[in-house]
Enzyme design. Structure first.
Site, mmCIF file in Angstrom:
data_model
loop_
_atom_site.group_PDB
_atom_site.id
_atom_site.type_symbol
_atom_site.label_atom_id
_atom_site.label_comp_id
_atom_site.label_asym_id
_atom_site.label_seq_id
_atom_site.Cartn_x
_atom_site.Cartn_y
_atom_site.Cartn_z
ATOM 1 N N ASP A 102 30.812 13.108 16.365
ATOM 2 C CA ASP A 102 30.150 12.348 17.426
ATOM 3 C C ASP A 102 29.178 11.323 16.845
ATOM 4 O O ASP A 102 28.757 11.443 15.698
ATOM 5 C CB ASP A 102 29.358 13.303 18.336
HETATM 6 N N1 URA Z 1 31.701 19.385 17.440
HETATM 7 C C1 URA Z 1 30.876 18.613 18.176
HETATM 8 O O1 URA Z 1 30.438 18.999 19.245
HETATM 9 N N2 URA Z 1 30.576 17.393 17.717
HETATM 10 C C2 URA Z 1 31.021 16.927 16.531
HETATM 11 O O2 URA Z 1 30.684 15.813 16.169
HETATM 12 C C3 URA Z 1 31.857 17.752 15.767
HETATM 13 C C4 URA Z 1 32.191 18.975 16.250
#
Ligand code: URA
Length: 239
Positions: A102
């Site tokens: 993310d």
């Molecule tokens: N899980 C998440 O919630 N975000 C990420 O960036 C990677 C795994």
């Protein structure tokens, strides 16, 4: 944007010096026009012809390991013109990220142009381990830890078994630092897993992909994978 002779060499067509000779001799075309200017800047979207050969046909496989900083998007192009992980990689090859982190997640990310390895690393059947460290609000009861370990329902499906280790609980701020090892890569998986037990992820970092760690890489830094590491990753697919 990179110098034309560098791109020709990087794509494995010939040495940089030879590329300079070919440019000077009028044997290189960019987007249908002969370019003789040394140091002419090109991007990977440009169509480059060297002695009549399409350059992209000779693209070498490249593999990078990035310590992704916060505030960078895990895509090749962003519609909102935000900085992408590809912008952080010093290459003109057409690379893309393997899986995604993310915008606010930091940590280890592989970028490559090797579709076969990407498939291997992202296919659930290969059970590639990904290790995350999450800072969450609140305290994890043993019941909650067991729930995370045995699988919680996110988006209507139960997650697979996970390894969970509470590394620290800070009473003052009422936050916990939790290590979570999962094999899947569903969208926002870690955040949703904690949400399923009533906790919010405040910070998230991916620390490992299989045997690969962030050792020696500061935030925003990148290195190429060694041939040995690439082979070792390939060997994970046959297990
Ligand atoms: N899980 C998440 O919630 N975000 C990420 O960036 C990677 C795994």
């Amino acid at each position: 944007m990179e110098r034309l002779q560098k791109v020709i060499a990087e794509k494995g067509y010939c040495s940089r010096r030879k590329a300079e000779e070919l440019i000077a001799a009028g044997k290189v075309e960019v987007n249908g026009k002969i370019v003789t200017e040394m140091g002419y800047k090109v991007s990977f979207d440009d169509d480059i012809l060297v002695e009549g050969n399409q350059l992209s046909d000779k693209e070498e496989k490249v593999y990078f390991l990035l310590n992704k900083p916060r505030g960078v998007v895990t895509t090749v192009h962003d519609e909102k013109s935000r900085k992408t992980v590809v912008d952080l990689i010093p290459t003109t090859s057409r690379i893309y990220p393997v899986g995604r982190l993310d915008y606010d997640t930091t940590g280890i990310l592989i970028l490559t142009n090797d579709g076969e390895l990407t498939e291997l690393l992202t296919h659930p059947k290969n059970n590639i381990e990904k290790t995350y460290v999450a800072k969450v609000n609140g305290f994890l009861t043993s019941e909650n830890i067991n729930k995370l370990k045995n699988g919680v329902v996110i988006d209507g499906k139960k997650t697979n078994k996970a390894k969970v280790k509470v590394k620290k609980y800070d009473k003052k701020t009422n936050t916990s630092l939790v290590e979570l090892v999962i094999h899947e890569g569903k969208n926002h998986q870690v955040k949703k897993m904690f949400e399923a037990i009533g906790l919010k992820v405040l910070k998230l970092r991916r620390e490992k992909i299989a045997f690969l760690t962030l050792t020696g890489l500061k935030s925003g830094e990148v290195r190429e994978l060694t041939i040995h590491e690439v082979k070792k990753l390939y060997s994970l697919g046959s297990k």
